[in-house]
Design an enzyme around this catalytic site. Sequence first.
Site, PDB file in Angstrom:
ATOM      1  N   TYR A 169       6.490 -13.968  -4.201  1.00 22.94           N
ATOM      2  CA  TYR A 169       6.983 -15.024  -5.095  1.00 22.94           C
ATOM      3  C   TYR A 169       6.030 -15.234  -6.279  1.00 22.94           C
ATOM      4  O   TYR A 169       6.472 -15.352  -7.422  1.00 22.94           O
ATOM      5  CB  TYR A 169       7.174 -16.331  -4.320  1.00 22.94           C
ATOM      6  CG  TYR A 169       8.011 -17.340  -5.086  1.00 22.94           C
ATOM      7  CD1 TYR A 169       9.390 -17.389  -4.921  1.00 22.94           C
ATOM      8  CD2 TYR A 169       7.422 -18.228  -5.980  1.00 22.94           C
ATOM      9  CE1 TYR A 169      10.165 -18.301  -5.628  1.00 22.94           C
ATOM     10  CE2 TYR A 169       8.182 -19.137  -6.692  1.00 22.94           C
ATOM     11  CZ  TYR A 169       9.555 -19.170  -6.513  1.00 22.94           C
ATOM     12  OH  TYR A 169      10.308 -20.075  -7.227  1.00 22.94           O
TER      13      TYR A 169
ATOM     14  N   LYS B  91      12.706 -13.258 -10.451  1.00 23.61           N
ATOM     15  CA  LYS B  91      11.917 -12.069 -10.797  1.00 23.61           C
ATOM     16  C   LYS B  91      12.328 -11.399 -12.120  1.00 23.61           C
ATOM     17  O   LYS B  91      11.566 -10.587 -12.658  1.00 23.61           O
ATOM     18  CB  LYS B  91      12.028 -11.025  -9.665  1.00 23.61           C
ATOM     19  CG  LYS B  91      11.281 -11.418  -8.423  1.00 23.61           C
ATOM     20  CD  LYS B  91       9.779 -11.318  -8.613  1.00 23.61           C
ATOM     21  CE  LYS B  91       8.996 -12.194  -7.678  1.00 23.61           C
ATOM     22  NZ  LYS B  91       8.225 -13.253  -8.302  1.00 23.61           N
TER      23      LYS B  91
ATOM     24  N   TYR C 149      14.844 -24.426  -2.326  1.00 18.51           N
ATOM     25  CA  TYR C 149      15.843 -23.385  -2.067  1.00 18.51           C
ATOM     26  C   TYR C 149      16.600 -23.794  -0.802  1.00 18.51           C
ATOM     27  O   TYR C 149      15.995 -23.877   0.270  1.00 18.51           O
ATOM     28  CB  TYR C 149      15.169 -22.023  -1.857  1.00 18.51           C
ATOM     29  CG  TYR C 149      14.584 -21.420  -3.123  1.00 18.51           C
ATOM     30  CD1 TYR C 149      13.335 -21.802  -3.601  1.00 18.51           C
ATOM     31  CD2 TYR C 149      15.292 -20.452  -3.845  1.00 18.51           C
ATOM     32  CE1 TYR C 149      12.803 -21.248  -4.752  1.00 18.51           C
ATOM     33  CE2 TYR C 149      14.762 -19.883  -5.007  1.00 18.51           C
ATOM     34  CZ  TYR C 149      13.516 -20.285  -5.452  1.00 18.51           C
ATOM     35  OH  TYR C 149      12.995 -19.735  -6.596  1.00 18.51           O
TER      36      TYR C 149
ATOM     37  N   PRO D 294      19.084 -13.558  -9.206  1.00 15.86           N
ATOM     38  CA  PRO D 294      18.057 -14.516  -9.636  1.00 15.86           C
ATOM     39  C   PRO D 294      17.237 -15.163  -8.517  1.00 15.86           C
ATOM     40  O   PRO D 294      16.174 -15.724  -8.799  1.00 15.86           O
ATOM     41  CB  PRO D 294      18.862 -15.575 -10.401  1.00 15.86           C
ATOM     42  CG  PRO D 294      20.254 -15.427  -9.929  1.00 15.86           C
ATOM     43  CD  PRO D 294      20.443 -14.003  -9.559  1.00 15.86           C
TER      44      PRO D 294
ATOM     45  N   HIS E  44       2.983 -24.920 -10.331  1.00 20.21           N
ATOM     46  CA  HIS E  44       3.478 -25.167  -8.965  1.00 20.21           C
ATOM     47  C   HIS E  44       2.667 -24.375  -7.951  1.00 20.21           C
ATOM     48  O   HIS E  44       2.371 -23.202  -8.151  1.00 20.21           O
ATOM     49  CB  HIS E  44       4.958 -24.782  -8.865  1.00 20.21           C
ATOM     50  CG  HIS E  44       5.870 -25.812  -9.463  1.00 20.21           C
ATOM     51  ND1 HIS E  44       7.181 -25.952  -9.110  1.00 20.21           N
ATOM     52  CD2 HIS E  44       5.636 -26.781 -10.382  1.00 20.21           C
ATOM     53  CE1 HIS E  44       7.724 -26.946  -9.780  1.00 20.21           C
ATOM     54  NE2 HIS E  44       6.796 -27.468 -10.574  1.00 20.21           N
TER      55      HIS E  44
HETATM   56  P1  FAD Z   1      17.635  -9.859 -22.463  1.00 19.92           P
HETATM   57  O1  FAD Z   1      17.083 -11.217 -22.315  1.00 19.92           O
HETATM   58  O2  FAD Z   1      19.035  -9.615 -22.044  1.00 19.92           O
HETATM   59  O3  FAD Z   1      17.460  -9.456 -23.987  1.00 19.92           O
HETATM   60  C1  FAD Z   1      18.084  -8.323 -24.546  1.00 19.92           C
HETATM   61  C2  FAD Z   1      18.315  -8.541 -26.021  1.00 19.92           C
HETATM   62  O4  FAD Z   1      18.906  -7.378 -26.574  1.00 19.92           O
HETATM   63  C3  FAD Z   1      19.287  -9.671 -26.301  1.00 19.92           C
HETATM   64  O5  FAD Z   1      18.729 -10.565 -27.232  1.00 19.92           O
HETATM   65  C4  FAD Z   1      20.524  -8.986 -26.836  1.00 19.92           C
HETATM   66  O6  FAD Z   1      21.219  -9.776 -27.797  1.00 19.92           O
HETATM   67  C5  FAD Z   1      19.935  -7.722 -27.451  1.00 19.92           C
HETATM   68  N1  FAD Z   1      20.885  -6.615 -27.541  1.00 19.92           N
HETATM   69  C6  FAD Z   1      21.832  -6.252 -26.652  1.00 19.92           C
HETATM   70  N2  FAD Z   1      22.510  -5.183 -27.078  1.00 19.92           N
HETATM   71  C7  FAD Z   1      21.982  -4.850 -28.281  1.00 19.92           C
HETATM   72  C8  FAD Z   1      22.280  -3.842 -29.224  1.00 19.92           C
HETATM   73  N3  FAD Z   1      23.269  -2.962 -29.010  1.00 19.92           N
HETATM   74  N4  FAD Z   1      21.541  -3.781 -30.347  1.00 19.92           N
HETATM   75  C9  FAD Z   1      20.536  -4.679 -30.554  1.00 19.92           C
HETATM   76  N5  FAD Z   1      20.236  -5.666 -29.708  1.00 19.92           N
HETATM   77  C10 FAD Z   1      20.937  -5.747 -28.585  1.00 19.92           C
HETATM   78  N6  FAD Z   1      16.057 -14.522 -14.370  1.00 19.92           N
HETATM   79  C11 FAD Z   1      15.358 -15.329 -13.633  1.00 19.92           C
HETATM   80  O7  FAD Z   1      14.227 -14.982 -13.274  1.00 19.92           O
HETATM   81  N7  FAD Z   1      15.877 -16.572 -13.302  1.00 19.92           N
HETATM   82  C12 FAD Z   1      17.115 -16.986 -13.734  1.00 19.92           C
HETATM   83  O8  FAD Z   1      17.555 -18.082 -13.445  1.00 19.92           O
HETATM   84  C13 FAD Z   1      17.879 -16.130 -14.511  1.00 19.92           C
HETATM   85  N8  FAD Z   1      19.115 -16.489 -14.963  1.00 19.92           N
HETATM   86  C14 FAD Z   1      19.834 -15.585 -15.718  1.00 19.92           C
HETATM   87  C15 FAD Z   1      21.114 -15.922 -16.185  1.00 19.92           C
HETATM   88  C16 FAD Z   1      21.858 -15.010 -16.947  1.00 19.92           C
HETATM   89  C17 FAD Z   1      23.247 -15.374 -17.443  1.00 19.92           C
HETATM   90  C18 FAD Z   1      21.315 -13.728 -17.233  1.00 19.92           C
HETATM   91  C19 FAD Z   1      22.108 -12.724 -18.049  1.00 19.92           C
HETATM   92  C20 FAD Z   1      20.021 -13.417 -16.775  1.00 19.92           C
HETATM   93  C21 FAD Z   1      19.285 -14.338 -16.022  1.00 19.92           C
HETATM   94  N9  FAD Z   1      17.995 -14.047 -15.553  1.00 19.92           N
HETATM   95  C22 FAD Z   1      17.291 -14.884 -14.811  1.00 19.92           C
HETATM   96  C23 FAD Z   1      17.348 -12.815 -15.837  1.00 19.92           C
HETATM   97  C24 FAD Z   1      16.396 -12.932 -17.027  1.00 19.92           C
HETATM   98  O9  FAD Z   1      16.892 -13.853 -17.939  1.00 19.92           O
HETATM   99  C25 FAD Z   1      16.303 -11.544 -17.603  1.00 19.92           C
HETATM  100  O10 FAD Z   1      15.713 -10.708 -16.617  1.00 19.92           O
HETATM  101  C26 FAD Z   1      15.509 -11.484 -18.890  1.00 19.92           C
HETATM  102  O11 FAD Z   1      16.224 -12.141 -19.905  1.00 19.92           O
HETATM  103  C27 FAD Z   1      15.254 -10.029 -19.260  1.00 19.92           C
HETATM  104  O12 FAD Z   1      14.795  -9.943 -20.563  1.00 19.92           O
HETATM  105  P2  FAD Z   1      15.173  -8.715 -21.472  1.00 19.92           P
HETATM  106  O13 FAD Z   1      14.477  -8.967 -22.753  1.00 19.92           O
HETATM  107  O14 FAD Z   1      14.949  -7.453 -20.733  1.00 19.92           O
HETATM  108  O15 FAD Z   1      16.752  -8.784 -21.681  1.00 19.92           O
HETATM  109  C1  DHB Z   2      15.112 -20.855 -11.685  1.00 18.34           C
HETATM  110  C2  DHB Z   2      15.864 -19.752 -11.508  1.00 18.34           C
HETATM  111  C3  DHB Z   2      15.661 -18.971 -10.396  1.00 18.34           C
HETATM  112  O1  DHB Z   2      16.373 -17.867 -10.215  1.00 18.34           O
HETATM  113  C4  DHB Z   2      14.736 -19.304  -9.444  1.00 18.34           C
HETATM  114  O2  DHB Z   2      14.594 -18.529  -8.337  1.00 18.34           O
HETATM  115  C5  DHB Z   2      13.967 -20.402  -9.630  1.00 18.34           C
HETATM  116  C6  DHB Z   2      14.161 -21.186 -10.753  1.00 18.34           C
HETATM  117  C7  DHB Z   2      15.325 -21.717 -12.868  1.00 18.34           C
HETATM  118  O3  DHB Z   2      16.164 -21.358 -13.719  1.00 18.34           O
HETATM  119  O4  DHB Z   2      14.700 -22.759 -12.972  1.00 18.34           O
END
Ligand code: FAD
Ligand code: DHB
Length: 389
Positions: free
Chosen positions: A384, A296, A200, A292, A72
């Site tokens: 962005y 980021k 958006y 979200p 994009h």
């Molecule tokens: P996570 O993806 O949370 O991974 C952490 C891992 O650790 C998980 O697999 C979990 O099971 C494991 N874990 C937890 N506790 C323990 C433990 N005690 N022992 C062992 N393992 C453990 N970001 C965007 O940019 N756009 C979005 O649309 C967006 N939507 C989101 C929706 C939701 C519901 C959530 C929760 C987050 C969203 N995010 C979004 C944020 C993005 O998904 C996260 O920033 C990203 O997943 C971060 O990755 P991470 O590996 O740090 O954490």
């Molecule tokens: C998506 C999520 C976001 O938070 C965003 O800013 C743009 C796209 C997505 O899940 O596609």
Amino acid sequence: MRTQVAIIGGGPAGLLLGQLLHRYGIDNVIFERKDRDYILARIRAGVLEQGTVGLLEQVGVAERLHHDGLIHHGIELAFNGARHRIDMTQATGKTVTVYGQTEVTRDLMDARIKAGLTTVYDAGDVSLHDFASGQPRVRYVKDGTTHEMACDFIAGCDGFHGVSRQSVKPDALKLFERVYPFGWLGLLSETPPVSPELIYNNHERGFALCSMRSAHRSRYYLQCKLDDHVDNWPDDKFWEELKRRLDQEAVDHLVTGPSIEKSIAPLRSFVAEPMRFGRLFLAGDAAHIVPPTGAKGLNLAASDVHYLSVALREFYADKSSAGIDDYSRRALSRVWKAERFSWWMTSMLHRFPGTDEFSSRIQIAELNYLIESDAAKMSLSENYVGLPY
Ligand code: FAD
Ligand code: DHB
């Protein structure tokens, strides 16, 4: 049992760190509380910065991303019934790639298996020991038996609710938090996206986002109440509400269909400082959360583990602690800029309950300024597409 780096959490931060360390010849084991299928069923982020794509290329997992990912060059901002395009490539020379977090995770999991690296899934009661000084150890329960692994370092990549940050003495942490008075209701459907780029939408009924996963799969979000529940949102009601928040052209082009997934996420800004405690490092959502808006979260997890992997390589290859000593400062500097951007996008685009007409006028003035000023467009675009690292 022994490894160089014990990684807690097998989400995108843990998996990418594992592959980066492997590339540098550093042995690592991942301990994940859930199983593989559970992790792959979580629908989350969708937009990858160029830097994140570069890291995935670096670890050799970008083949499917380059084949299926959508490049994009801009986004659209919609308000007062009209849409306005921000050309991010014109402003910055960079692009973003739309490729779901689920797919990134799957690619990293497959590469980890191929590399023969150990991941302990269904690891129960994970606990962290002696990381403040001395030789760290990770204890966990697997199939009813308690095991222990000694390591040089622990990387806490276990998300916001994980055990790593909670293992740190509370007085060693400084926490910063803002909870927003609304959530996002997300819907995934096997329908073509309403428009080739993300829209958006600032609307008096609340924010709406039109996103996608592919040419045949759409992802939409609606600002909803914090205490709302997906059961209150049958598909028909979701589509009706979405149409009310979109401009007429988008309504005319919108293709609706049954949902594949629906979920509600609360919005929060959160930072824990510092990100290092002796031989324990925090990375990704374990250390910080962004709302979200602006996509980021996943990208910050990627930049954190980049800094951390380079620091650990320096430690092992050059016998220098300079990188690990500077990890927290370096990571937090980028984290806070993304926190600012996500907070700003959230503030500009959502309806805040109880706010007055003045606030709405300020939002519209800000949006008008954005579409009229090259300097403002540049500022939005460079954030962005992702600040450099
Ligand atoms: P996570 O993806 O949370 O991974 C952490 C891992 O650790 C998980 O697999 C979990 O099971 C494991 N874990 C937890 N506790 C323990 C433990 N005690 N022992 C062992 N393992 C453990 N970001 C965007 O940019 N756009 C979005 O649309 C967006 N939507 C989101 C929706 C939701 C519901 C959530 C929760 C987050 C969203 N995010 C979004 C944020 C993005 O998904 C996260 O920033 C990203 O997943 C971060 O990755 P991470 O590996 O740090 O954490
Ligand atoms: C998506 C999520 C976001 O938070 C965003 O800013 C743009 C796209 C997505 O899940 O596609």
